[in-house]
Design an enzyme around this catalytic site. Structure first.
Site, PDB file in Angstrom:
ATOM      1  N   PHE A 149      44.007  53.780 -22.116  1.00 62.63           N
ATOM      2  CA  PHE A 149      43.521  53.049 -23.293  1.00 62.63           C
ATOM      3  C   PHE A 149      44.564  52.912 -24.394  1.00 62.63           C
ATOM      4  O   PHE A 149      44.431  52.053 -25.266  1.00 62.63           O
ATOM      5  CB  PHE A 149      42.264  53.735 -23.863  1.00 62.63           C
ATOM      6  CG  PHE A 149      42.559  54.953 -24.715  1.00 62.63           C
ATOM      7  CD1 PHE A 149      42.952  54.804 -26.046  1.00 62.63           C
ATOM      8  CD2 PHE A 149      42.458  56.235 -24.195  1.00 62.63           C
ATOM      9  CE1 PHE A 149      43.242  55.919 -26.828  1.00 62.63           C
ATOM     10  CE2 PHE A 149      42.743  57.347 -24.972  1.00 62.63           C
ATOM     11  CZ  PHE A 149      43.132  57.182 -26.294  1.00 62.63           C
ATOM     12  N   CYS A 281      51.738  59.140 -25.361  1.00 58.84           N
ATOM     13  CA  CYS A 281      52.173  60.155 -24.398  1.00 58.84           C
ATOM     14  C   CYS A 281      53.525  60.725 -24.805  1.00 58.84           C
ATOM     15  O   CYS A 281      53.963  61.727 -24.258  1.00 58.84           O
ATOM     16  CB  CYS A 281      52.232  59.577 -23.001  1.00 58.84           C
ATOM     17  SG  CYS A 281      53.510  58.353 -22.841  1.00 58.84           S
TER      18      CYS A 281
HETATM   19  P1  NAD Z   1      42.401  58.390 -18.265  1.00 59.04           P
HETATM   20  O1  NAD Z   1      43.090  59.180 -17.213  1.00 59.04           O
HETATM   21  O2  NAD Z   1      41.075  58.868 -18.734  1.00 59.04           O
HETATM   22  O3  NAD Z   1      42.151  56.885 -17.757  1.00 59.04           O
HETATM   23  C1  NAD Z   1      43.194  56.111 -17.239  1.00 59.04           C
HETATM   24  C2  NAD Z   1      42.628  55.130 -16.214  1.00 59.04           C
HETATM   25  O4  NAD Z   1      42.041  55.850 -15.138  1.00 59.04           O
HETATM   26  C3  NAD Z   1      41.546  54.206 -16.779  1.00 59.04           C
HETATM   27  O5  NAD Z   1      41.796  52.908 -16.300  1.00 59.04           O
HETATM   28  C4  NAD Z   1      40.256  54.778 -16.207  1.00 59.04           C
HETATM   29  O6  NAD Z   1      39.301  53.780 -15.923  1.00 59.04           O
HETATM   30  C5  NAD Z   1      40.687  55.453 -14.924  1.00 59.04           C
HETATM   31  N1  NAD Z   1      39.930  56.675 -14.619  1.00 59.04           N
HETATM   32  C6  NAD Z   1      39.469  57.588 -15.514  1.00 59.04           C
HETATM   33  N2  NAD Z   1      38.852  58.594 -14.869  1.00 59.04           N
HETATM   34  C7  NAD Z   1      38.938  58.320 -13.546  1.00 59.04           C
HETATM   35  C8  NAD Z   1      38.480  58.996 -12.369  1.00 59.04           C
HETATM   36  N3  NAD Z   1      37.834  60.146 -12.437  1.00 59.04           N
HETATM   37  N4  NAD Z   1      38.735  58.426 -11.179  1.00 59.04           N
HETATM   38  C9  NAD Z   1      39.410  57.249 -11.094  1.00 59.04           C
HETATM   39  N5  NAD Z   1      39.850  56.572 -12.181  1.00 59.04           N
HETATM   40  C10 NAD Z   1      39.621  57.093 -13.389  1.00 59.04           C
HETATM   41  O7  NAD Z   1      43.430  58.230 -19.473  1.00 59.04           O
HETATM   42  P2  NAD Z   1      43.170  57.625 -20.925  1.00 59.04           P
HETATM   43  O8  NAD Z   1      42.315  58.560 -21.701  1.00 59.04           O
HETATM   44  O9  NAD Z   1      42.768  56.217 -20.814  1.00 59.04           O
HETATM   45  O10 NAD Z   1      44.655  57.642 -21.512  1.00 59.04           O
HETATM   46  C11 NAD Z   1      45.229  58.752 -22.147  1.00 59.04           C
HETATM   47  C12 NAD Z   1      46.070  59.559 -21.194  1.00 59.04           C
HETATM   48  O11 NAD Z   1      47.100  58.750 -20.654  1.00 59.04           O
HETATM   49  C13 NAD Z   1      46.781  60.724 -21.872  1.00 59.04           C
HETATM   50  O12 NAD Z   1      46.716  61.831 -21.035  1.00 59.04           O
HETATM   51  C14 NAD Z   1      48.206  60.229 -22.026  1.00 59.04           C
HETATM   52  O13 NAD Z   1      49.183  61.240 -22.112  1.00 59.04           O
HETATM   53  C15 NAD Z   1      48.346  59.439 -20.785  1.00 59.04           C
HETATM   54  N6  NAD Z   1      49.440  58.494 -20.886  1.00 59.04           N
HETATM   55  C16 NAD Z   1      50.581  58.762 -20.201  1.00 59.04           C
HETATM   56  C17 NAD Z   1      51.668  57.923 -20.290  1.00 59.04           C
HETATM   57  C18 NAD Z   1      52.931  58.229 -19.543  1.00 59.04           C
HETATM   58  O14 NAD Z   1      53.805  57.380 -19.495  1.00 59.04           O
HETATM   59  N7  NAD Z   1      53.079  59.399 -18.956  1.00 59.04           N
HETATM   60  C19 NAD Z   1      51.584  56.781 -21.095  1.00 59.04           C
HETATM   61  C20 NAD Z   1      50.392  56.517 -21.774  1.00 59.04           C
HETATM   62  C21 NAD Z   1      49.315  57.389 -21.655  1.00 59.04           C
END
Ligand code: NAD
Length: 489
Positions: A149, A281
Protein backbone atom coordinates in the site's frame (compact mmCIF):
# COMPACT_ATOMS: atom_id res chain seq x y z
CA UNK A 1 -17.40 7.21 -4.54
CA UNK A 2 -15.31 5.70 -7.30
CA UNK A 3 -15.93 2.30 -8.88
CA UNK A 4 -12.79 0.17 -8.92
CA UNK A 5 -12.58 -1.83 -12.14
CA UNK A 6 -10.21 -4.35 -13.62
CA UNK A 7 -8.51 -3.68 -16.96
CA UNK A 8 -8.26 -6.85 -19.00
CA UNK A 9 -7.50 -7.29 -22.69
CA UNK A 10 -7.64 -3.55 -23.30
CA UNK A 11 -11.11 -3.12 -21.72
CA UNK A 12 -12.35 -1.86 -18.37
CA UNK A 13 -14.22 -4.74 -16.75
CA UNK A 14 -16.52 -4.73 -13.75
CA UNK A 15 -15.67 -7.94 -11.90
CA UNK A 16 -18.54 -10.17 -10.82
CA UNK A 17 -17.78 -10.38 -7.14
CA UNK A 18 -19.88 -10.38 -4.00
CA UNK A 19 -17.26 -9.02 -1.63
CA UNK A 20 -15.77 -5.52 -1.58
CA UNK A 21 -13.27 -3.79 0.73
CA UNK A 22 -13.61 -0.12 1.61
CA UNK A 23 -11.00 2.34 0.37
CA UNK A 24 -10.88 5.10 2.97
CA UNK A 25 -9.05 8.43 3.00
CA UNK A 26 -6.88 7.96 6.11
CA UNK A 27 -6.89 11.68 6.91
CA UNK A 28 -10.59 12.45 6.54
CA UNK A 29 -12.23 9.06 7.04
CA UNK A 30 -14.14 9.62 3.79
CA UNK A 31 -15.11 6.51 1.79
CA UNK A 32 -13.37 6.88 -1.58
CA UNK A 33 -14.22 3.62 -3.28
CA UNK A 34 -14.61 -0.12 -2.81
CA UNK A 35 -12.08 -2.68 -3.98
CA UNK A 36 -13.64 -5.76 -5.55
CA UNK A 37 -12.24 -8.93 -3.99
CA UNK A 38 -11.39 -10.70 -7.23
CA UNK A 39 -10.45 -14.35 -7.43
CA UNK A 40 -9.34 -17.11 -9.79
CA UNK A 41 -11.79 -16.28 -12.61
CA UNK A 42 -10.60 -12.69 -12.92
CA UNK A 43 -6.95 -13.73 -12.74
CA UNK A 44 -7.59 -16.44 -15.35
CA UNK A 45 -9.16 -13.85 -17.68
CA UNK A 46 -6.12 -11.58 -17.28
CA UNK A 47 -3.72 -14.49 -17.75
CA UNK A 48 -5.52 -15.56 -20.91
CA UNK A 49 -5.43 -12.04 -22.35
CA UNK A 50 -1.73 -11.72 -21.49
CA UNK A 51 -1.01 -15.11 -22.96
CA UNK A 52 -2.79 -14.30 -26.23
CA UNK A 53 -0.92 -11.01 -26.53
CA UNK A 54 2.46 -12.62 -25.88
CA UNK A 55 3.47 -13.98 -29.33
CA UNK A 56 2.78 -10.68 -31.11
CA UNK A 57 4.35 -8.55 -28.39
CA UNK A 58 7.43 -10.72 -28.19
CA UNK A 59 7.94 -10.32 -31.94
CA UNK A 60 7.62 -6.53 -31.71
CA UNK A 61 11.15 -5.08 -31.91
CA UNK A 62 12.39 -3.62 -28.60
CA UNK A 63 12.83 -0.21 -30.21
CA UNK A 64 9.12 -0.25 -31.12
CA UNK A 65 8.07 -1.52 -27.68
CA UNK A 66 9.77 1.38 -25.95
CA UNK A 67 7.89 3.92 -28.09
CA UNK A 68 4.85 3.11 -25.92
CA UNK A 69 6.92 3.83 -22.81
CA UNK A 70 8.05 7.20 -24.17
CA UNK A 71 4.36 8.11 -24.56
CA UNK A 72 3.55 6.79 -21.08
CA UNK A 73 6.38 8.81 -19.56
CA UNK A 74 5.07 12.02 -21.13
CA UNK A 75 1.53 11.32 -19.95
CA UNK A 76 2.73 10.51 -16.42
CA UNK A 77 4.63 13.79 -16.32
CA UNK A 78 1.67 15.76 -17.64
CA UNK A 79 -0.70 14.14 -15.11
CA UNK A 80 1.67 14.07 -12.15
CA UNK A 81 -0.32 16.48 -9.98
CA UNK A 82 -3.59 14.61 -10.42
CA UNK A 83 -1.97 11.23 -9.71
CA UNK A 84 -0.16 12.69 -6.70
CA UNK A 85 -3.42 14.07 -5.30
CA UNK A 86 -4.97 10.61 -5.57
CA UNK A 87 -1.96 9.10 -3.79
CA UNK A 88 -2.41 11.60 -0.94
CA UNK A 89 -6.12 10.88 -0.71
CA UNK A 90 -5.92 7.11 -0.52
CA UNK A 91 -2.49 6.62 1.06
CA UNK A 92 -2.14 9.62 3.39
CA UNK A 93 1.30 11.00 2.52
CA UNK A 94 1.89 14.67 1.73
CA UNK A 95 1.52 16.11 -1.77
CA UNK A 96 5.29 16.70 -2.00
CA UNK A 97 5.99 13.11 -0.95
CA UNK A 98 3.50 11.83 -3.52
CA UNK A 99 5.14 13.89 -6.26
CA UNK A 100 8.58 12.60 -5.27
CA UNK A 101 7.14 9.09 -5.54
CA UNK A 102 5.94 9.78 -9.07
CA UNK A 103 9.33 11.20 -10.06
CA UNK A 104 10.84 7.83 -9.12
CA UNK A 105 8.17 5.99 -11.09
CA UNK A 106 8.91 8.09 -14.18
CA UNK A 107 12.67 7.54 -13.79
CA UNK A 108 12.07 3.80 -14.05
CA UNK A 109 10.10 4.28 -17.27
CA UNK A 110 13.00 6.34 -18.62
CA UNK A 111 15.57 3.65 -17.76
CA UNK A 112 13.41 0.96 -19.37
CA UNK A 113 13.29 3.09 -22.55
CA UNK A 114 16.93 2.02 -22.98
CA UNK A 115 15.86 -1.61 -23.44
CA UNK A 116 17.10 -1.93 -27.04
CA UNK A 117 20.63 -1.67 -25.68
CA UNK A 118 20.02 -3.07 -22.17
CA UNK A 119 18.62 -6.38 -23.40
CA UNK A 120 21.22 -7.10 -26.07
CA UNK A 121 22.90 -10.49 -25.94
CA UNK A 122 26.53 -11.61 -26.30
CA UNK A 123 28.54 -13.50 -28.86
CA UNK A 124 31.91 -15.21 -28.76
CA UNK A 125 33.38 -16.22 -32.11
CA UNK A 126 35.58 -19.30 -32.49
CA UNK A 127 35.08 -20.94 -29.09
CA UNK A 128 36.57 -23.80 -31.13
CA UNK A 129 37.63 -23.54 -34.77
CA UNK A 130 34.52 -22.65 -36.80
CA UNK A 131 32.24 -22.73 -33.74
CA UNK A 132 30.55 -19.63 -32.27
CA UNK A 133 28.57 -19.22 -29.06
CA UNK A 134 25.70 -16.77 -28.73
CA UNK A 135 23.66 -15.67 -25.73
CA UNK A 136 20.21 -14.27 -26.49
CA UNK A 137 17.83 -12.74 -23.94
CA UNK A 138 14.23 -13.75 -24.50
CA UNK A 139 11.15 -12.74 -22.51
CA UNK A 140 10.02 -14.98 -19.64
CA UNK A 141 6.37 -14.92 -20.73
CA UNK A 142 3.39 -13.71 -18.73
CA UNK A 143 4.60 -11.96 -15.56
CA UNK A 144 2.75 -10.45 -12.60
CA UNK A 145 3.45 -7.99 -9.80
CA UNK A 146 1.78 -7.87 -6.38
CA UNK A 147 2.08 -4.48 -4.65
CA UNK A 148 1.99 -3.04 -1.11
CA UNK A 149 0.00 0.00 0.00
CA UNK A 150 2.78 2.44 0.80
CA UNK A 151 3.91 3.51 -2.70
CA UNK A 152 0.90 2.94 -4.96
CA UNK A 153 2.39 4.99 -7.79
CA UNK A 154 6.06 4.02 -7.62
CA UNK A 155 6.45 0.35 -6.73
CA UNK A 156 4.56 -0.99 -9.78
CA UNK A 157 7.12 0.90 -11.88
CA UNK A 158 10.07 -0.98 -10.38
CA UNK A 159 8.79 -3.74 -12.67
CA UNK A 160 6.10 -2.79 -15.20
CA UNK A 161 8.23 -0.84 -17.71
CA UNK A 162 11.06 -3.41 -17.66
CA UNK A 163 8.66 -6.36 -17.98
CA UNK A 164 6.94 -5.07 -21.09
CA UNK A 165 10.04 -3.51 -22.67
CA UNK A 166 11.68 -6.96 -22.42
CA UNK A 167 8.77 -8.43 -24.41
CA UNK A 168 6.75 -9.99 -21.59
CA UNK A 169 3.06 -9.42 -21.10
CA UNK A 170 1.97 -8.40 -17.68
CA UNK A 171 -0.60 -8.38 -14.88
CA UNK A 172 -0.57 -6.03 -11.93
CA UNK A 173 -2.40 -6.43 -8.63
CA UNK A 174 -2.36 -3.24 -6.52
CA UNK A 175 -2.86 -3.26 -2.77
CA UNK A 176 -6.54 -3.51 -1.94
CA UNK A 177 -6.05 -0.53 0.39
CA UNK A 178 -4.97 1.86 -2.40
CA UNK A 179 -6.38 0.78 -5.77
CA UNK A 180 -7.29 4.26 -7.07
CA UNK A 181 -3.81 5.39 -8.15
CA UNK A 182 -3.60 2.49 -10.62
CA UNK A 183 -7.12 3.25 -11.90
CA UNK A 184 -5.76 6.65 -12.90
CA UNK A 185 -2.49 5.33 -14.31
CA UNK A 186 -4.35 2.74 -16.39
CA UNK A 187 -6.39 5.57 -17.91
CA UNK A 188 -3.03 6.82 -19.18
CA UNK A 189 -1.95 3.34 -20.26
CA UNK A 190 -5.21 3.15 -22.23
CA UNK A 191 -4.11 6.22 -24.22
CA UNK A 192 -0.73 4.91 -25.35
CA UNK A 193 -2.25 2.40 -27.79
CA UNK A 194 -0.60 -0.81 -26.59
CA UNK A 195 -1.89 -3.99 -28.20
CA UNK A 196 -4.73 -5.54 -26.16
CA UNK A 197 -3.64 -7.76 -23.28
CA UNK A 198 -0.04 -6.52 -22.97
CA UNK A 199 -0.77 -4.92 -19.56
CA UNK A 200 -3.69 -6.03 -17.40
CA UNK A 201 -4.99 -4.94 -14.00
CA UNK A 202 -6.69 -7.19 -11.45
CA UNK A 203 -7.84 -5.87 -8.09
CA UNK A 204 -8.31 -7.77 -4.87
CA UNK A 205 -6.48 -9.26 -1.91
CA UNK A 206 -5.25 -12.72 -0.89
CA UNK A 207 -7.64 -14.62 -3.21
CA UNK A 208 -6.27 -12.80 -6.26
CA UNK A 209 -2.69 -13.28 -5.06
CA UNK A 210 -3.17 -17.02 -4.59
CA UNK A 211 -4.73 -17.28 -8.05
CA UNK A 212 -1.68 -15.47 -9.52
CA UNK A 213 0.69 -17.77 -7.66
CA UNK A 214 -1.12 -20.87 -8.90
CA UNK A 215 -1.97 -19.94 -12.49
CA UNK A 216 0.19 -22.09 -14.78
CA UNK A 217 0.46 -19.46 -17.52
CA UNK A 218 2.07 -16.89 -15.20
CA UNK A 219 5.82 -17.62 -15.26
CA UNK A 220 7.38 -14.71 -13.37
CA UNK A 221 6.20 -13.02 -10.17
CA UNK A 222 7.50 -9.98 -8.33
CA UNK A 223 6.19 -9.03 -4.90
CA UNK A 224 6.73 -6.15 -2.50
CA UNK A 225 5.18 -6.18 0.97
CA UNK A 226 5.66 -7.51 4.50
CA UNK A 227 8.12 -10.30 5.29
CA UNK A 228 5.62 -13.03 6.28
CA UNK A 229 3.74 -12.57 3.00
CA UNK A 230 7.01 -12.27 1.03
CA UNK A 231 8.18 -15.60 2.44
CA UNK A 232 4.84 -17.20 1.56
CA UNK A 233 4.88 -15.80 -2.00
CA UNK A 234 8.45 -16.93 -2.56
CA UNK A 235 7.78 -20.46 -1.33
CA UNK A 236 4.49 -21.01 -3.13
CA UNK A 237 5.64 -19.56 -6.46
CA UNK A 238 8.98 -21.38 -6.34
CA UNK A 239 7.23 -24.67 -5.56
CA UNK A 240 5.51 -24.33 -8.92
CA UNK A 241 8.76 -23.64 -10.72
CA UNK A 242 8.08 -19.94 -11.24
CA UNK A 243 10.68 -17.23 -11.36
CA UNK A 244 10.04 -15.11 -8.27
CA UNK A 245 11.48 -12.28 -6.23
CA UNK A 246 9.86 -11.03 -3.03
CA UNK A 247 10.88 -7.86 -1.21
CA UNK A 248 9.90 -7.89 2.45
CA UNK A 249 9.78 -5.70 5.54
CA UNK A 250 12.50 -3.80 7.35
CA UNK A 251 13.82 -2.40 10.61
CA UNK A 252 16.46 0.05 9.52
CA UNK A 253 19.21 1.17 11.90
CA UNK A 254 21.07 4.47 11.71
CA UNK A 255 24.34 4.90 13.60
CA UNK A 256 25.40 8.37 14.73
CA UNK A 257 29.09 8.86 15.55
CA UNK A 258 30.25 11.75 17.75
CA UNK A 259 31.99 13.40 14.77
CA UNK A 260 28.77 13.68 12.74
CA UNK A 261 27.40 17.08 11.74
CA UNK A 262 24.65 16.81 14.35
CA UNK A 263 22.25 19.38 12.90
CA UNK A 264 22.42 17.92 9.44
CA UNK A 265 22.19 14.37 10.80
CA UNK A 266 19.14 15.17 12.90
CA UNK A 267 17.27 16.84 10.08
CA UNK A 268 17.96 13.97 7.68
CA UNK A 269 17.16 11.28 10.25
CA UNK A 270 13.89 13.00 11.20
CA UNK A 271 12.92 13.14 7.51
CA UNK A 272 13.69 9.46 7.18
CA UNK A 273 11.92 8.33 10.37
CA UNK A 274 8.82 10.52 10.01
CA UNK A 275 8.56 11.08 6.23
CA UNK A 276 5.55 9.23 4.81
CA UNK A 277 4.54 8.79 8.48
CA UNK A 278 7.31 6.20 8.86
CA UNK A 279 5.59 3.95 6.31
CA UNK A 280 8.59 3.54 4.04
CA UNK A 281 10.57 0.34 3.83
CA UNK A 282 13.67 2.60 3.98
CA UNK A 283 12.51 4.62 7.00
CA UNK A 284 15.06 4.53 9.81
CA UNK A 285 13.40 3.17 12.92
CA UNK A 286 16.34 2.56 15.28
CA UNK A 287 18.91 5.29 15.98
CA UNK A 288 22.08 4.04 17.67
CA UNK A 289 24.28 6.77 19.16
CA UNK A 290 27.94 6.07 19.81
CA UNK A 291 29.84 7.63 22.76
CA UNK A 292 29.40 11.36 23.11
CA UNK A 293 26.86 11.61 20.28
CA UNK A 294 24.08 10.65 22.66
CA UNK A 295 23.05 13.84 24.45
CA UNK A 296 23.16 16.27 21.57
CA UNK A 297 21.47 13.90 19.14
CA UNK A 298 18.72 12.99 21.63
CA UNK A 299 17.95 16.63 22.33
CA UNK A 300 17.91 17.63 18.65
CA UNK A 301 15.87 14.65 17.42
CA UNK A 302 13.25 15.20 20.16
CA UNK A 303 12.92 18.83 19.02
CA UNK A 304 12.62 17.73 15.39
CA UNK A 305 9.93 15.19 16.29
CA UNK A 306 7.89 17.61 18.42
CA UNK A 307 7.98 20.39 15.86
CA UNK A 308 6.88 18.38 12.83
CA UNK A 309 3.64 19.69 11.34
CA UNK A 310 1.10 16.87 11.13
CA UNK A 311 -2.12 17.06 9.13
CA UNK A 312 -3.83 16.33 5.84
CA UNK A 313 -1.27 15.94 3.08
CA UNK A 314 -3.18 18.21 0.70
CA UNK A 315 -3.03 21.15 3.14
CA UNK A 316 -0.17 23.63 2.74
CA UNK A 317 2.70 23.40 5.20
CA UNK A 318 1.90 19.87 6.37
CA UNK A 319 5.06 17.77 6.82
CA UNK A 320 3.52 14.45 7.82
CA UNK A 321 0.18 12.79 7.12
CA UNK A 322 -1.74 9.99 8.84
CA UNK A 323 -0.92 6.29 8.91
CA UNK A 324 -2.89 4.07 6.55
CA UNK A 325 -5.90 3.21 8.76
CA UNK A 326 -7.30 2.99 12.28
CA UNK A 327 -6.06 -0.57 12.74
CA UNK A 328 -2.54 0.60 11.99
CA UNK A 329 -2.84 3.56 14.40
CA UNK A 330 -4.05 1.24 17.18
CA UNK A 331 -1.26 -1.24 16.50
CA UNK A 332 1.43 1.47 16.53
CA UNK A 333 0.11 2.95 19.76
CA UNK A 334 0.08 -0.49 21.37
CA UNK A 335 3.76 -0.95 20.52
CA UNK A 336 4.60 2.39 22.15
CA UNK A 337 2.62 1.47 25.29
CA UNK A 338 4.19 -1.98 25.44
CA UNK A 339 7.65 -0.41 25.07
CA UNK A 340 7.08 2.03 27.91
CA UNK A 341 5.68 -0.72 30.14
CA UNK A 342 8.79 -2.76 29.41
CA UNK A 343 11.14 -0.02 30.63
CA UNK A 344 11.74 2.14 27.54
CA UNK A 345 11.28 5.89 27.96
CA UNK A 346 8.76 7.69 25.74
CA UNK A 347 10.47 11.06 25.19
CA UNK A 348 8.06 12.38 22.55
CA UNK A 349 4.64 10.75 22.57
CA UNK A 350 2.48 10.61 19.44
CA UNK A 351 -0.30 8.49 20.92
CA UNK A 352 -3.83 9.85 21.02
CA UNK A 353 -3.25 12.41 18.27
CA UNK A 354 -6.33 14.21 17.04
CA UNK A 355 -5.98 16.81 14.29
CA UNK A 356 -8.50 19.64 14.33
CA UNK A 357 -10.84 19.38 11.34
CA UNK A 358 -9.73 15.78 10.71
CA UNK A 359 -11.05 14.07 13.81
CA UNK A 360 -11.81 10.86 11.88
CA UNK A 361 -8.22 10.59 10.64
CA UNK A 362 -5.67 7.93 11.64
CA UNK A 363 -2.97 10.25 12.94
CA UNK A 364 0.00 9.34 15.14
CA UNK A 365 2.41 12.19 15.81
CA UNK A 366 6.18 11.54 15.60
CA UNK A 367 7.28 9.49 18.59
CA UNK A 368 10.71 9.03 20.17
CA UNK A 369 11.31 6.14 22.54
CA UNK A 370 14.69 5.98 24.31
CA UNK A 371 16.45 3.10 26.06
CA UNK A 372 15.23 0.45 23.64
CA UNK A 373 17.07 -2.81 24.25
CA UNK A 374 17.86 -5.69 21.90
CA UNK A 375 15.03 -8.19 22.22
CA UNK A 376 12.34 -5.56 22.96
CA UNK A 377 9.39 -5.55 20.56
CA UNK A 378 10.41 -2.00 19.58
CA UNK A 379 13.74 -3.45 18.52
CA UNK A 380 12.48 -6.62 16.86
CA UNK A 381 9.26 -5.70 15.10
CA UNK A 382 8.66 -3.52 12.08
CA UNK A 383 6.26 -0.92 13.49
CA UNK A 384 5.68 0.83 10.13
CA UNK A 385 4.75 4.14 11.69
CA UNK A 386 6.44 7.36 12.86
CA UNK A 387 8.25 5.80 15.82
CA UNK A 388 12.01 6.11 16.28
CA UNK A 389 13.68 3.96 18.95
CA UNK A 390 16.92 5.24 20.50
CA UNK A 391 19.75 2.96 21.60
CA UNK A 392 23.24 3.70 22.83
CA UNK A 393 26.63 1.95 22.63
CA UNK A 394 30.25 2.92 23.25
CA UNK A 395 32.04 1.98 20.03
CA UNK A 396 31.42 1.75 16.29
CA UNK A 397 32.18 -1.98 16.46
CA UNK A 398 29.38 -2.48 18.97
CA UNK A 399 27.05 -0.39 16.83
CA UNK A 400 27.77 -2.40 13.67
CA UNK A 401 27.43 -5.68 15.59
CA UNK A 402 24.05 -4.49 16.89
CA UNK A 403 22.87 -3.55 13.40
CA UNK A 404 24.08 -6.87 12.01
CA UNK A 405 22.32 -8.87 14.72
CA UNK A 406 18.94 -7.89 13.28
CA UNK A 407 17.07 -10.33 11.07
CA UNK A 408 16.27 -7.60 8.54
CA UNK A 409 18.79 -6.12 6.13
CA UNK A 410 16.96 -3.61 3.99
CA UNK A 411 18.94 -0.48 4.84
CA UNK A 412 21.58 0.74 7.28
CA UNK A 413 22.92 4.29 7.59
CA UNK A 414 25.88 5.96 9.24
CA UNK A 415 26.40 9.63 10.09
CA UNK A 416 30.04 10.65 10.44
CA UNK A 417 32.68 12.99 9.03
CA UNK A 418 35.31 10.23 9.07
CA UNK A 419 36.13 8.56 5.77
CA UNK A 420 37.65 5.51 7.40
CA UNK A 421 34.63 4.99 9.68
CA UNK A 422 32.43 5.29 6.60
CA UNK A 423 34.50 2.73 4.72
CA UNK A 424 34.49 0.32 7.65
CA UNK A 425 30.71 0.62 7.89
CA UNK A 426 30.16 0.16 4.17
CA UNK A 427 32.42 -2.89 4.25
CA UNK A 428 31.03 -4.62 7.33
CA UNK A 429 27.35 -3.77 7.56
CA UNK A 430 24.88 -6.49 6.55
CA UNK A 431 22.30 -4.55 4.59
CA UNK A 432 21.60 -4.23 0.89
CA UNK A 433 20.97 -0.45 0.76
CA UNK A 434 23.54 1.60 2.66
CA UNK A 435 23.50 5.32 3.43
CA UNK A 436 26.53 7.37 4.49
CA UNK A 437 25.15 10.68 5.75
CA UNK A 438 21.96 9.67 3.92
CA UNK A 439 18.69 8.79 5.67
CA UNK A 440 16.75 7.16 2.84
CA UNK A 441 19.25 5.30 0.66
CA UNK A 442 16.73 4.63 -2.13
CA UNK A 443 18.61 3.39 -5.20
CA UNK A 444 18.06 5.34 -8.40
CA UNK A 445 16.16 3.51 -11.13
CA UNK A 446 19.43 2.42 -12.78
CA UNK A 447 20.59 0.59 -9.62
CA UNK A 448 18.95 -2.47 -8.02
CA UNK A 449 16.73 -2.01 -4.96
CA UNK A 450 18.83 -4.37 -2.89
CA UNK A 451 17.31 -5.70 0.34
CA UNK A 452 19.16 -8.47 2.19
CA UNK A 453 18.34 -11.12 4.81
CA UNK A 454 14.65 -11.27 5.85
CA UNK A 455 14.00 -8.15 3.78
CA UNK A 456 14.35 -10.04 0.52
CA UNK A 457 13.70 -13.48 -0.90
CA UNK A 458 15.29 -14.19 -4.25
CA UNK A 459 18.46 -13.11 -6.02
CA UNK A 460 17.61 -10.60 -8.76
CA UNK A 461 16.09 -7.38 -7.43
CA UNK A 462 13.81 -4.72 -8.91
CA UNK A 463 14.98 -1.81 -11.13
CA UNK A 464 17.94 -1.40 -13.47
CA UNK A 465 19.89 -4.31 -14.93
CA UNK A 466 18.53 -6.68 -12.25
CA UNK A 467 15.05 -6.07 -13.66
CA UNK A 468 16.32 -6.73 -17.19
CA UNK A 469 17.85 -10.00 -15.97
CA UNK A 470 14.69 -10.94 -14.08
CA UNK A 471 12.37 -10.32 -17.01
CA UNK A 472 14.48 -12.16 -19.57
CA UNK A 473 15.68 -15.72 -19.81
CA UNK A 474 18.98 -16.47 -21.39
CA UNK A 475 19.31 -18.79 -24.30
CA UNK A 476 22.78 -19.95 -25.28
CA UNK A 477 23.30 -21.20 -28.82
CA UNK A 478 26.42 -22.97 -30.04
CA UNK A 479 26.79 -23.10 -33.81
CA UNK A 480 29.18 -25.03 -36.06
CA UNK A 481 29.61 -23.88 -39.62
CA UNK A 482 32.53 -25.87 -41.09
CA UNK A 483 34.64 -24.00 -43.60
CA UNK A 484 34.37 -26.90 -46.04
CA UNK A 485 30.63 -26.23 -46.39
CA UNK A 486 31.27 -22.77 -47.80
CA UNK A 487 29.99 -22.76 -51.35
CA UNK A 488 31.77 -20.92 -54.05
CA UNK A 489 29.33 -18.44 -55.62
P1 NAD B 1 1.31 -6.70 2.91
O1 NAD B 1 2.32 -7.79 2.94
O2 NAD B 1 0.23 -6.72 3.93
O3 NAD B 1 0.56 -6.69 1.49
C1 NAD B 1 1.27 -6.67 0.29
C2 NAD B 1 0.45 -7.38 -0.79
O4 NAD B 1 0.26 -8.74 -0.42
C3 NAD B 1 -0.93 -6.77 -1.02
O5 NAD B 1 -1.15 -6.69 -2.40
C4 NAD B 1 -1.87 -7.76 -0.35
O6 NAD B 1 -3.11 -7.87 -1.02
C5 NAD B 1 -1.13 -9.08 -0.43
N1 NAD B 1 -1.35 -9.95 0.74
C6 NAD B 1 -1.50 -9.55 2.03
N2 NAD B 1 -1.65 -10.62 2.83
C7 NAD B 1 -1.58 -11.71 2.03
C8 NAD B 1 -1.67 -13.12 2.28
N3 NAD B 1 -1.84 -13.60 3.50
N4 NAD B 1 -1.56 -13.95 1.23
C9 NAD B 1 -1.37 -13.47 -0.03
N5 NAD B 1 -1.29 -12.15 -0.31
C10 NAD B 1 -1.39 -11.28 0.70
O7 NAD B 1 2.12 -5.32 2.94
P2 NAD B 1 1.55 -3.84 3.08
O8 NAD B 1 1.05 -3.64 4.47
O9 NAD B 1 0.66 -3.53 1.96
O10 NAD B 1 2.89 -3.00 2.87
C11 NAD B 1 3.78 -2.69 3.90
C12 NAD B 1 4.93 -3.66 3.94
O11 NAD B 1 5.62 -3.65 2.71
C13 NAD B 1 5.98 -3.30 4.99
O12 NAD B 1 6.39 -4.47 5.63
C14 NAD B 1 7.10 -2.69 4.18
O13 NAD B 1 8.37 -2.76 4.78
C15 NAD B 1 7.02 -3.51 2.96
N6 NAD B 1 7.68 -2.85 1.84
C16 NAD B 1 8.88 -3.33 1.44
C17 NAD B 1 9.57 -2.73 0.41
C18 NAD B 1 10.90 -3.25 -0.02
O14 NAD B 1 11.40 -2.81 -1.05
N7 NAD B 1 11.52 -4.16 0.70
C19 NAD B 1 9.01 -1.61 -0.22
C20 NAD B 1 7.76 -1.15 0.21
C21 NAD B 1 7.09 -1.79 1.25
Amino acid sequence: MQKVLNYINGEWVEPKVTEYLDVVNPATGELLGRTPVCGPDDVAAAAQAASQALPGWRRTPAQERVQYLFKLRDLMKANMDEISRTIVMECGKTFEEAKAEMVRAIENVEVACGMPILSKGEIAEDIAPGIDEIMIRQPVGVCATICPFNFPGMIPFWYLPYAIACGNTYIIKPSEKVPLTMQLIFKLIEQIGLPKGVINLVNGAKEAVDAILDHPVIRGITFVGSTPVARYIYRRAAEQGKRVQAQGGAKNPVIILPDADMEMATKIIADSAFGCAGQRCLAVSLAVTVGEARNEFTELICDAASSRVVGYGLDAGVQMGPVINHASKTRIEQFITQGSQGGAKVCVDGRGTVIKGYEKGSFVRPTIVADVRPGDELWKTEIFGPVLGLMHVNTIDEAIALANSHVYGNQASLFTSSGSAARKFRYEVEAGNVGINIGVAAPMAFFPFSGWKESFFGDLHGQGMDAVEFFTQKKVVIERWPKEWTRKF
